[in-house]
Design a protein around this motif. Structure first.
Motif, short mmCIF file in Angstrom:
data_model
loop_
_atom_site.label_atom_id
_atom_site.label_comp_id
_atom_site.label_asym_id
_atom_site.label_seq_id
_atom_site.Cartn_x
_atom_site.Cartn_y
_atom_site.Cartn_z
N GLY A 22 0.79 -1.23 0.00
CA GLY A 22 0.00 0.00 0.00
C GLY A 22 0.82 1.27 0.00
N PHE A 26 0.65 4.22 -2.82
CA PHE A 26 0.24 5.55 -2.37
C PHE A 26 1.22 6.61 -2.87
N ALA A 166 -1.61 2.47 2.49
CA ALA A 166 -1.67 3.89 2.15
C ALA A 166 -1.96 4.73 3.39
N PHE A 192 -4.78 9.68 -1.29
CA PHE A 192 -5.38 8.73 -0.36
C PHE A 192 -6.87 8.58 -0.61
N LEU A 195 -7.29 6.14 -3.60
CA LEU A 195 -6.96 4.77 -3.23
C LEU A 195 -7.98 4.21 -2.24
#
Length: 304
Positions: A22, A26, A166, A192, A195
């Motif tokens: 993640g 990110f 993230a 963010f 995602l």
């Protein structure tokens, strides 16, 4: 005691894996250039995640062998470890997971931080995250639905890593940036949001598919009577709380920060509220991983 160690090491591996997948995604999503803001912390974070996965996997190999052999002394014998590694899918997966993590460690330490390293690290993180589903409940379903369940479980694991990894990266970024008008904060928040929305959608859909196979519709009424069901309910409660915080961050706190930055007000208070909310969401995510670690050792209702 050994069972507790197995669960703790599962949690450790999950925690490292979500960051390994993640966090680089990110960074790729949030920052469009290699010469963007100072992200030296990213190398340290990814290196630590790789070490955690490798250490957790190899330690879990020994712990799981001890559970099967009956004692830690027996588990440390070459014959026992050799059988676990070559004779079981779980042992092979743990060794492969550790090898992939160590490759990621070499990658992030040896190469200059940037999009190329983040892309390759994300691929390695994807393999690590998928490996958990391959050796978990999703791989145990037989018959025509087995492939569907396995694919759904892999996507579920990847989506969780997208969100939680993230979230961890955003938490670190916000805690290290001291300039309240730093453009990196705006990039991070927008990245963010994208995602997080994708991850939540995938989690909901694949979660329903997994529940169909692991719980089955006819057992929903008695879900709370089994340990697995109780853990699942607790996981869903934490998930809903995380969704509440994520929604508040996206639709209230982040816009409020943007309005403050455009005006003449001091943004410190708005940024502090956002940091506190992100930290709380991250803490809930860590708790979710703990529940998942326990659930992986408990038979689901459909298997009873």
């Amino acid at each position: 005691m050994l069972e507790v160690a197995v669960i703790a090491l599962r949690w450790l591996q999950y925690s490292g894996a979500v960051v390994l997948l993640g966090a680089p995604l990110f960074l790729l999503y949030s920052f469009s250039r290699d010469d963007g803001p100072n992200l030296s912390w990213a190398r340290q974070t990814l290196a630590l995640a790789a070490v955690v996965v490798a250490f957790g996997s190899l330690s879990a190999l020994v712990a799981q062998t001890a559970v099967m052999a009956g004692s830690l002394t027996e588990a440390l014998k070459p014959a026992s470890l050799s059988f676990m590694i070559t004779g079981t899918g779980l042992g092979m997966a743990m060794v492969a997971r550790a090898a992939i993590a160590l490759l990621g460690l070499v990658l992030v330490v040896a190469w200059k931080p940037g999009r190329a390293v983040w892309s390759l690290t994300a691929v390695l993180g994807l393999l690590v995250a998928a490996s958990f589903a391959w050796t978990g409940h999703g791989a145990a379903t037989e018959g025509p639905g087995g492939v569907v369940h396995l694919v759904a479980d892999i996507i579920h694991a990847v989506a969780a890593a997208l969100w939680l990894g993230a979230l961890a990266a955003l938490t670190i970024l916000l805690s290290r940036r001291t300039d309240t008008d730093d453009p990196a904060i705006h990039h991070a928040l927008h990245g963010f949001a994208g995602l997080g929305t994708l991850a939540v959608a995938l989690l909901v859909v694949t979660g329903l598919v997994n529940s169909w196979f692991l719980v089955s519709p006819e057992r929903l009424g008695s879900l709370g009577t089994s340990l697995y069901g109780q853990l699942l309910i607790a996981k869903l409660v934490l998930f809903v709380l995380m969704l509440g915080l994520a929604g508040d961050n996206r639709f209230r706190l982040t816009p409020s920060l943007g309005v403050t930055l455009k005006g003449a007000e001091d943004p410190v208070a708005a940024l502090h509220r956002l940091r506190r909310s992100i930290a709380a969401e991250t803490a809930l995510g860590v708790a979710v991983l703990g529940l998942v670690a326990v659930m992986g050792t408990v038979p689901p209702p459909a298997a009873l």
